[in-house]
Design an enzyme around this catalytic site. Structure first.
Site, PDB file in Angstrom:
ATOM      1  N   CYS A 268      -9.623  -2.468 -11.031  1.00  0.00           N
ATOM      2  CA  CYS A 268     -10.332  -1.990 -11.499  1.00  0.00           C
ATOM      3  C   CYS A 268     -10.027  -1.747 -12.970  1.00  0.00           C
ATOM      4  O   CYS A 268      -9.981  -2.427 -13.765  1.00  0.00           O
ATOM      5  CB  CYS A 268      -9.964  -0.773 -11.041  1.00  0.00           C
ATOM      6  SG  CYS A 268     -10.908   0.354 -11.008  1.00  0.00           S
TER       7      CYS A 268
ATOM      8  N   HIS B 159     -11.415  -2.046  -5.648  1.00  0.00           N
ATOM      9  CA  HIS B 159     -10.113  -2.288  -5.482  1.00  0.00           C
ATOM     10  C   HIS B 159      -9.815  -2.634  -4.247  1.00  0.00           C
ATOM     11  O   HIS B 159      -9.888  -2.116  -2.619  1.00  0.00           O
ATOM     12  CB  HIS B 159      -9.496  -0.479  -5.594  1.00  0.00           C
ATOM     13  CG  HIS B 159      -9.259   0.497  -6.527  1.00  0.00           C
ATOM     14  ND1 HIS B 159      -8.794   0.239  -7.133  1.00  0.00           N
ATOM     15  CD2 HIS B 159     -10.124   1.126  -7.225  1.00  0.00           C
ATOM     16  CE1 HIS B 159      -8.410   1.620  -8.308  1.00  0.00           C
ATOM     17  NE2 HIS B 159      -9.351   1.577  -8.212  1.00  0.00           N
TER      18      HIS B 159
ATOM     19  N   GLU C 203      -7.234  -3.554  -2.970  1.00  0.00           N
ATOM     20  CA  GLU C 203      -6.550  -2.890  -1.572  1.00  0.00           C
ATOM     21  C   GLU C 203      -6.492  -2.157  -0.732  1.00  0.00           C
ATOM     22  O   GLU C 203      -5.967  -2.028  -0.027  1.00  0.00           O
ATOM     23  CB  GLU C 203      -5.432  -2.749  -3.010  1.00  0.00           C
ATOM     24  CG  GLU C 203      -5.543  -1.322  -3.576  1.00  0.00           C
ATOM     25  CD  GLU C 203      -6.022  -1.307  -4.686  1.00  0.00           C
ATOM     26  OE1 GLU C 203      -6.402  -2.270  -4.714  1.00  0.00           O
ATOM     27  OE2 GLU C 203      -6.620  -0.333  -5.294  1.00  0.00           O
TER      28      GLU C 203
END
Ligand code: GLN
Length: 564
Positions: A414, A541, A543
């Site tokens: 990001c 993102h 993750e």
């Protein structure tokens, strides 16, 4: 009177003291509830134990739908400082929630929705809206029964909508906090209304073991749980967290003072690998005890632990390989919770690659003035994570430059995507005034600028470009290879700024490949530098969607390259 009879009577009483709105067709007992509270201190793994419980239920074939009741007055977590409260976890539907939702999603390997996360702010907002709309006409609106009624409604709506077998309800904070009183009162009422075989209370408490005494002491835990008893709530199951293995005498004391059979008191001492916890709890009979309380133990038998054993094995590292050291360059350094999903995503890669991954915090503030090379010594790869605001930006840009020039693996998430662009613009495209308008509204070369849809928005709550979106992956690129040649992938976003489309041709001419884009608008979502060992970044993102047995593709390749 059985649960359903009590419910029917309450629902048919249109005036008086009751306010228990029920979803249409709701029947007590179809969905069971497990309430998880904490006592003595916070931070002893309430979320971890709740999510382990979800995993255990799921393993037995129950349909599980967890919900977190958070006590604070913010409507969601979007405006919270991750340093104070931990990371903001974004769901696919765009809800900005507590990091616990990430723990649940990873344990269950399932996407959750905004309905799985409710703050007091959200409850009060609904009540005030109803009041203004005249929905309570003639009645004074009160904490009891209206706030408690609204909380029960939220739970029952979730039960109706999802047809879950069980809803584990995690109560934020600890017993005795003013903030969660109404939630606890609502749940006391819930057990009365649904019937005792349909609601089970668990308390996770802490057994002190002061160094000066060298022995376990249960008084604080007893007193903590007595606060529940004083509120009319008798927990059916207790977990005693402790530093060392729970002493049998302590277990006996807890049983005696808190009206519980010993078989319903469990000890869980500190462990280094939380992935082993579900199986450990299973062996102690934890989920069985709860199902016994809920009259479900005959219906949902275990599969003999085979699936769970397999999962436990796959979420551990065998042997003693050398750790890979990943530098995380951020502002909230030193606070694991602020970057918890990143740490988890790295951990998922470590299982797949059978290589431990060690995270090293690199504070970006003033980094440009410090000896950057000294800070990055011994680091095998660098992550520049998401972030907001000006502090530490120049340090992150300096790190990106270092990685690009020294062929050190770089993964930008990001903000880290935007940082890579600014660095490249300044040092390769030679656009000295390159910046994001977030950090310099008058930037001469605004290579990163506000998304058009963001320009007209005022205020800061829940209005970023949020949640899951499709990303078109360009065939033949590294990104395509890392995602199994998928044409489209779905990832989660949380941003206001983007790569300025005017500069795309210049970036591409000098070697940046935009390998992921939004389907209909020119929003760049993945960038790669094919000449580099590994220099990739995403506007989303990754993750947030990495799962223990299914690590994210960008992360996995990043760790693999860093390990070389
Ligand atoms: N501050 C940047 C933006 O709003 C990046 C956001 C983030 O990293 N989550 O676009």
């Amino acid at each position: 009177m059985k649960g359903q009879d009590i419910l029917s009577e309450i629902a048919s009483t249109s005036s008086g003291e009751f306010y228990t709105p029920l979803p249409k067709g709701y029947k007590a007992g179809k969905t069971k509830y497990v309430v998880v509270t904490g006592s003595v201190i916070s931070g002893v793994g309430k979320g971890t134990i709740s999510s382990s419980l979800c995993k255990l239920f799921q393993d037995r074939g129950l349909k599980v739908e967890p919900i977190k009741l958070e006590a604070y007055l913010n409507v969601d977590s979007g405006t919270l400082n991750p340093f104070r409260h931990g990371e903001v976890f974004v769901l696919d539907d765009g809800s900005e929630t507590d990091l616990d939702l990430g723990t649940y999603e990873r344990a269950l390997d399932k996407d959750l929705r905004g309905e799985n996360f409710v703050t007091s702010g959200k409850i009060y907002q609904r009540i005030i809206q109803k009041e203004r709309a005249g929905k309570y006409l003639g009645r004074d609106v009160q904490f009891i029964p209206h706030v408690t009624g609204e909380i029960k409604l939220v739970l029952r709506n979730l039960a109706m909508e999802t047809k879950a077998d069980v809803i584990p309800i995690e109560i934020g904070g600890t017993v005795g906090d003013y903030e969660n009183m109404f939630a606890l009162e609502a749940l006391r009422e819930l057990r009365y209304e649904e019937g005792p075989e349909n609601v089970c209370f668990i308390n996770i408490t802490y057994i002190l073991e002061p160094n000066s005494l060298g022995e376990q002491k249960s008084k604080a835990a007893q007193l903590g749980i007595k606060r529940l008893l004083a509120m009319g709530i008798q927990p059916q199951v207790i977990i005693c967290r402790s530093q060392t293995k729970l002493k049998e005498s302590i277990r006996e004391k807890m049983s005696l003072y808190l009206n519980l059979a010993k078989e319903n008191v469990f000890g869980v001492h500190d462990v280094s690998n939380i992935y082993g916890l579900p199986l450990k709890l299973r062996k102690k009979g934890f989920d069985e005890a709860i199902l016994r309380e809920l009259n479900l133990e005959k219906k949902f038998k275990t599969n003999g632990n085979t699936a769970l054993k397999d999962w436990t094995k796959k979420t551990s590292i065998q042997g003693k390989a050398k750790p890979v050291t990943i530098g995380i360059v951020g502002k909230y350094t030193g606070s694991n919770d602020a970057y918890i999903s990143i740490l988890k995503a790295l951990e998922h890669c470590s299982f797949k690659l059978n290589r431990p991954v060690k995270a090293k915090w690199v504070d970006a503030t003033d980094l440009e003035k410090k000896k950057l090379e000294k800070e990055l010594k011994g680091i095998d790869g660098v992550i520049v994570p998401g972030g907001f605001g000006t502090r530490g930006i120049e340090g992150k840009i300096a790190v990106a430059k270092h990685c690009r020039e020294k062929n050190l693996p770089y993964l930008g998430l990001c903000l880290g995507f935007q940082i890579a662009l600014i660095e490249f613009a300044r040092n390769v495209l030679n656009l000295k005034g390159a910046n994001s308008t977030e950090f310099d509204p008058k930037a001469k070369e605004p290579v990163v600028c506000l998304l058009p849809e963001q320009a007209k928005i005022e205020g800061l709550g829940g209005n970023m470009r949020l949640g899951g979106r499709d990303v078109e992956v360009k065939p033949g690129t590294i990104a395509s290879k890392l995602h199994g040649n998928a044409k489209t992938i779905r990832r989660r976003f949380r941003h206001r700024f983007e790569c300025n489309p005017d500069y795309i041709p210049q970036f591409e001419k000098k070697g940046i490949v935009f390998s992921g884009k939004a389907p209909k608008v020119p929003i760049m979502q993945i960038l790669e530098m094919p000449e580099h060992k590994f220099m990739m970044a995403s506007q989303f993102h990754p993750e947030l969607t990495s799962r223990p047995l299914n690590p994210d593709g960008l992360f996995l390749e990043f760790v693999r390259k860093s390990a070389e």
